[in-house]
Design an enzyme around this catalytic site. Structure first.
Site, PDB file in Angstrom:
ATOM      1  N   GLY A   1       9.833   1.227  -7.962  1.00 54.52           N
ATOM      2  CA  GLY A   1      11.087   0.737  -7.634  1.00 54.52           C
ATOM      3  C   GLY A   1      11.238  -0.827  -7.491  1.00 54.52           C
TER       4      GLY A   1
ATOM      5  CD  GLN B   1      11.374  -6.021  -4.780  1.00 59.54           C
ATOM      6  OE1 GLN B   1      11.998  -4.975  -4.880  1.00 59.54           O
ATOM      7  NE2 GLN B   1      10.098  -6.161  -4.634  1.00 59.54           N
TER       8      GLN B   1
ATOM      9  CB  CYS C   1       6.073  -4.740  -1.779  1.00 60.52           C
ATOM     10  SG  CYS C   1       7.761  -5.499  -1.890  1.00 60.52           S
ATOM     11  CG  LEU C   2       6.644  -4.282  -7.917  1.00 57.15           C
ATOM     12  CD1 LEU C   2       7.765  -4.144  -9.065  1.00 57.15           C
ATOM     13  CD2 LEU C   2       5.266  -4.395  -8.594  1.00 57.15           C
TER      14      LEU C   2
ATOM     15  CG  HIS D   1       9.915  -0.229  -0.320  1.00 55.65           C
ATOM     16  ND1 HIS D   1       8.409  -0.613   0.246  1.00 55.65           N
ATOM     17  CD2 HIS D   1      10.032  -1.207  -1.072  1.00 55.65           C
ATOM     18  CE1 HIS D   1       7.957  -1.585  -0.211  1.00 55.65           C
ATOM     19  NE2 HIS D   1       9.020  -2.248  -1.083  1.00 55.65           N
ATOM     20  CD  GLU D   2      12.265  -0.867  -4.211  1.00 54.77           C
ATOM     21  OE1 GLU D   2      12.696  -1.610  -3.978  1.00 54.77           O
ATOM     22  OE2 GLU D   2      11.025  -0.385  -4.460  1.00 54.77           O
TER      23      GLU D   2
ATOM     24  CG  HIS E   1      13.083  -5.008  -1.154  1.00 52.73           C
ATOM     25  ND1 HIS E   1      12.429  -6.177  -0.850  1.00 52.73           N
ATOM     26  CD2 HIS E   1      12.012  -4.201  -1.554  1.00 52.73           C
ATOM     27  CE1 HIS E   1      11.059  -5.738  -0.937  1.00 52.73           C
ATOM     28  NE2 HIS E   1      11.081  -4.595  -1.610  1.00 52.73           N
TER      29      HIS E   1
END
Length: 173
Positions: free
Chosen positions: A46, A51, A95-96, A137-138, A141
């Site tokens: 995701g 991000q 997380c990226l 989660h996304e 963000h």
């Protein structure tokens, strides 16, 4: 399609609330394609527009991990949670924007989400399992919230210090 640079925590843009998409345009669809390419390249399941430094309410995800199944890339514009189960599930999230750091987070096990698709059509889906965890989660963000915000302060500070050190090392190159 272009692979975009992923912001690393702490970055003030990761704590900002993203603006709603007024119309799904060709540019936004191209952004979603770039985000999917960036996510697959990372690799991740995701990615949210903040991000990559774009403060728009756009997320992409693909939680198909079985190599025998076809991928299911999704682009969601203005996603919103309509309903969340009382039952929780715990997942070891990463997380990226917080590379190589993982922690258990409790979230609703199931959610119903509404969003606009690439054609501007309204969609709704009931997500469970990893898909439910990922979409929440996304969406976090988009609201300036990171998975580490669910952790106890000491653990959160420890991870943040590691990210500051990583950013210094990356800057030295």
């Amino acid at each position: 399609m272009t692979i975009r640079q992923i912001l690393i925590h702490p970055d003030p843009r990761l704590k900002m609330v993203a603006k709603p998409v007024t119309t799904v345009t060709d540019d936004l669809c191209a952004l979603a394609d770039d985000m999917l390419q960036t996510m697959y390249d990372a690799p991740g399941i995701g990615l949210a527009a903040p991000q990559i430094g774009v403060l728009q309410r756009v997320i992409v995800m693909d939680c198909v991990k079985d190599p025998d199944l076809p991928p299911r890339p999704m682009a969601l514009f203005n996603p919103e949670i309509l309903w969340a189960s009382d039952d929780l599930s715990t997942y070891d999230e990463g997380c990226l924007s917080i590379p190589e750091q993982y922690a258990e987070v409790d979230r609703p096990a199931e959610v119903r989400v509404r969003w606009l698709d690439r054609n501007g059509a309204q969609c709704e889906e009931h997500f469970t399992g990893l898909w439910a965890t990922c979409v929440q989660h996304e969406i976090d963000h988009l609201n300036g919230k990171l998975f580490i915000d669910y952790l106890k302060p000491l653990k959160r500070q420890m991870i943040t210090r590691k990210m500051v050190k990583l950013k210094r090392e990356l800057a030295r190159g």
